[in-house]
Scaffold this motif. Structure first.
Motif, PDB file in Angstrom:
ATOM      1  N   UNK A   5       0.852  -1.187   0.000  1.00  0.00           N
ATOM      2  CA  UNK A   5       0.000   0.000   0.000  1.00  0.00           C
ATOM      3  C   UNK A   5       0.886   1.235   0.000  1.00  0.00           C
ATOM      4  N   UNK A   6       0.620   2.125  -0.939  1.00  0.00           N
ATOM      5  CA  UNK A   6       1.464   3.305  -1.135  1.00  0.00           C
ATOM      6  C   UNK A   6       0.618   4.559  -0.967  1.00  0.00           C
ATOM      7  N   UNK A   7       1.124   5.472  -0.137  1.00  0.00           N
ATOM      8  CA  UNK A   7       0.419   6.733   0.125  1.00  0.00           C
ATOM      9  C   UNK A   7       1.010   7.843  -0.738  1.00  0.00           C
ATOM     10  N   UNK A   8       0.146   8.559  -1.422  1.00  0.00           N
ATOM     11  CA  UNK A   8       0.548   9.738  -2.186  1.00  0.00           C
ATOM     12  C   UNK A   8      -0.153  10.970  -1.613  1.00  0.00           C
ATOM     13  N   UNK A  58       5.216   6.987 -14.413  1.00  0.00           N
ATOM     14  CA  UNK A  58       4.028   7.840 -14.259  1.00  0.00           C
ATOM     15  C   UNK A  58       2.890   7.047 -13.622  1.00  0.00           C
ATOM     16  N   UNK A  59       3.176   6.475 -12.457  1.00  0.00           N
ATOM     17  CA  UNK A  59       2.172   5.652 -11.769  1.00  0.00           C
ATOM     18  C   UNK A  59       0.926   6.479 -11.466  1.00  0.00           C
ATOM     19  N   UNK A  60      -0.251   5.981 -11.833  1.00  0.00           N
ATOM     20  CA  UNK A  60      -1.494   6.750 -11.657  1.00  0.00           C
ATOM     21  C   UNK A  60      -2.061   6.618 -10.243  1.00  0.00           C
ATOM     22  N   UNK A  61      -1.314   7.081  -9.269  1.00  0.00           N
ATOM     23  CA  UNK A  61      -1.773   6.980  -7.889  1.00  0.00           C
ATOM     24  C   UNK A  61      -2.860   8.006  -7.606  1.00  0.00           C
ATOM     25  N   UNK A  62      -3.799   7.611  -6.764  1.00  0.00           N
ATOM     26  CA  UNK A  62      -4.803   8.545  -6.268  1.00  0.00           C
ATOM     27  C   UNK A  62      -4.269   9.205  -5.005  1.00  0.00           C
ATOM     28  N   UNK A  63      -4.858  10.299  -4.620  1.00  0.00           N
ATOM     29  CA  UNK A  63      -4.468  10.918  -3.361  1.00  0.00           C
ATOM     30  C   UNK A  63      -4.886  10.011  -2.204  1.00  0.00           C
ATOM     31  N   UNK A  64      -3.970   9.774  -1.280  1.00  0.00           N
ATOM     32  CA  UNK A  64      -4.236   8.861  -0.178  1.00  0.00           C
ATOM     33  C   UNK A  64      -3.560   7.522  -0.416  1.00  0.00           C
ATOM     34  N   UNK A  65      -4.111   6.462   0.161  1.00  0.00           N
ATOM     35  CA  UNK A  65      -3.506   5.130   0.080  1.00  0.00           C
ATOM     36  C   UNK A  65      -3.972   4.386  -1.165  1.00  0.00           C
ATOM     37  N   UNK A  69       8.993  12.672  -3.444  1.00  0.00           N
ATOM     38  CA  UNK A  69       9.200  11.320  -2.926  1.00  0.00           C
ATOM     39  C   UNK A  69       9.333  11.248  -1.408  1.00  0.00           C
ATOM     40  N   UNK A  70       9.979  12.204  -0.727  1.00  0.00           N
ATOM     41  CA  UNK A  70      10.041  12.105   0.741  1.00  0.00           C
ATOM     42  C   UNK A  70       8.672  12.113   1.416  1.00  0.00           C
ATOM     43  N   UNK A  71       7.631  12.533   0.700  1.00  0.00           N
ATOM     44  CA  UNK A  71       6.284  12.552   1.271  1.00  0.00           C
ATOM     45  C   UNK A  71       5.529  11.244   1.032  1.00  0.00           C
ATOM     46  N   UNK A  72       6.089  10.371   0.199  1.00  0.00           N
ATOM     47  CA  UNK A  72       5.442   9.097  -0.127  1.00  0.00           C
ATOM     48  C   UNK A  72       5.739   8.083   0.969  1.00  0.00           C
ATOM     49  N   UNK A  73       4.752   7.300   1.323  1.00  0.00           N
ATOM     50  CA  UNK A  73       4.926   6.234   2.313  1.00  0.00           C
ATOM     51  C   UNK A  73       4.449   4.912   1.740  1.00  0.00           C
TER      52      UNK A  73
END
Length: 252
Positions: free
Chosen positions: A152-155, A203-210, A239-243
């Motif tokens: 699970x990746x947080x953006x 260009x990963x299409x991540x949504x805001x949040x997890x 990137x430092x804000x990604x978890x």
């Protein structure tokens, strides 16, 4: 000493590029303090690739030429109170540094709440990369001739529409085999570049949040091929804000 430490526990120049500490401590307070840890008097990265017959003399010279203060962890005592000061800002970028700092804290007798997370399962941010844990392959699940890992990746912001604004962060996932398949939030993502020992999903299409990422590869793939990491070439501040986590934090 509860947790014995060896010189090798403080050797980081082959596992990270960033300095473990960017500053050292000096001044009246430090003069009245107990120095617990000092920085090395030479930059080993300068000499590591040199011939052995030159390395020893070069190291000795650079150590003798070092005149800067070297304290990076000190303990100041006043009555029954102890104050610890540290400049180890980049010390826990790796699993090795994480464990070494934990031993330093324990040996100093500093009260510290036990971590809920095993350091072997932490996604470390190191040298502008978010690295998969070293033991990640052990968490893969085998089925139908493939093995898969769910993370699970947080953006902090949505990345699914690069036209929203100029210079949108472009996040890339790189794995160690071109046979990797990736699904993000239930939608397959195409490989953008590959060769015999890597696959890049750009260009990963991540949504805001997890976001839920499912990474799979053939069951016969060696475990070390999962050695993946995330990076962002166009926005160093993103990137430092990604978890990242093995467990969905929203389901806790």
């Amino acid at each position: 000493m509860k947790h014995p430490l060896n010189p090798s526990d403080f050797y980081f120049c082959e596992v990270q590029q960033a300095d473990a500490a960017q500053y050292t401590l000096t001044g009246p307070l430090v003069e009245e303090s107990e120095v617990i840890l000092e920085a090395c008097r030479t930059d080993w990265r300068t000499w590591n690739k040199r011939a052995e017959n030159l390395k020893t003399a070069a190291l000795l010279r650079s150590e003798n030429e070092c005149t800067t203060p070297r304290a990076v962890v000190v303990k100041y005592s006043s009555g029954s109170n102890n104050i610890y000061l540290s400049t180890l800002g980049e010390f826990t970028n790796t699993e090795k540094g994480f464990k070494t700092l934990g031993a330093i804290i324990a040996n100093a007798g500093i009260p510290c709440k036990a971590l809920e997370q095993n350091p072997d399962e932490i996604f470390f941010f190191q040298d502008n990369k978010l690295l998969f844990p070293r033991q990640a392959a052990k968490r893969m699940v085998k089925a139908d001739g493939r093995k898969s890992l769910t993370i699970y990746v947080y953006s902090p912001r949505p990345l699914d529409d690069l036209l929203i604004e100029p210079n949108m962060p472009k996040l890339t996932l790189r794995t160690g085999t071109p046979d990797t398949e990736l699904v993000i939030n239930g939608k397959p993502v195409e490989i953008a570049g590959k060769d015999y020992n890597r696959a890049d999903f750009r260009e990963l299409p991540l949504l805001q949040g997890w976001n839920c990422l499912e990474i799979s590869m053939p069951e016969s793939t060696p475990d070390d091929k999962l050695q993946g990491h995330f990076f962002c070439d166009n926005r160093a501040d993103y990137l430092p804000q990604v978890r990242a986590s093995y467990v969905n934090p929203e389901a806790k």
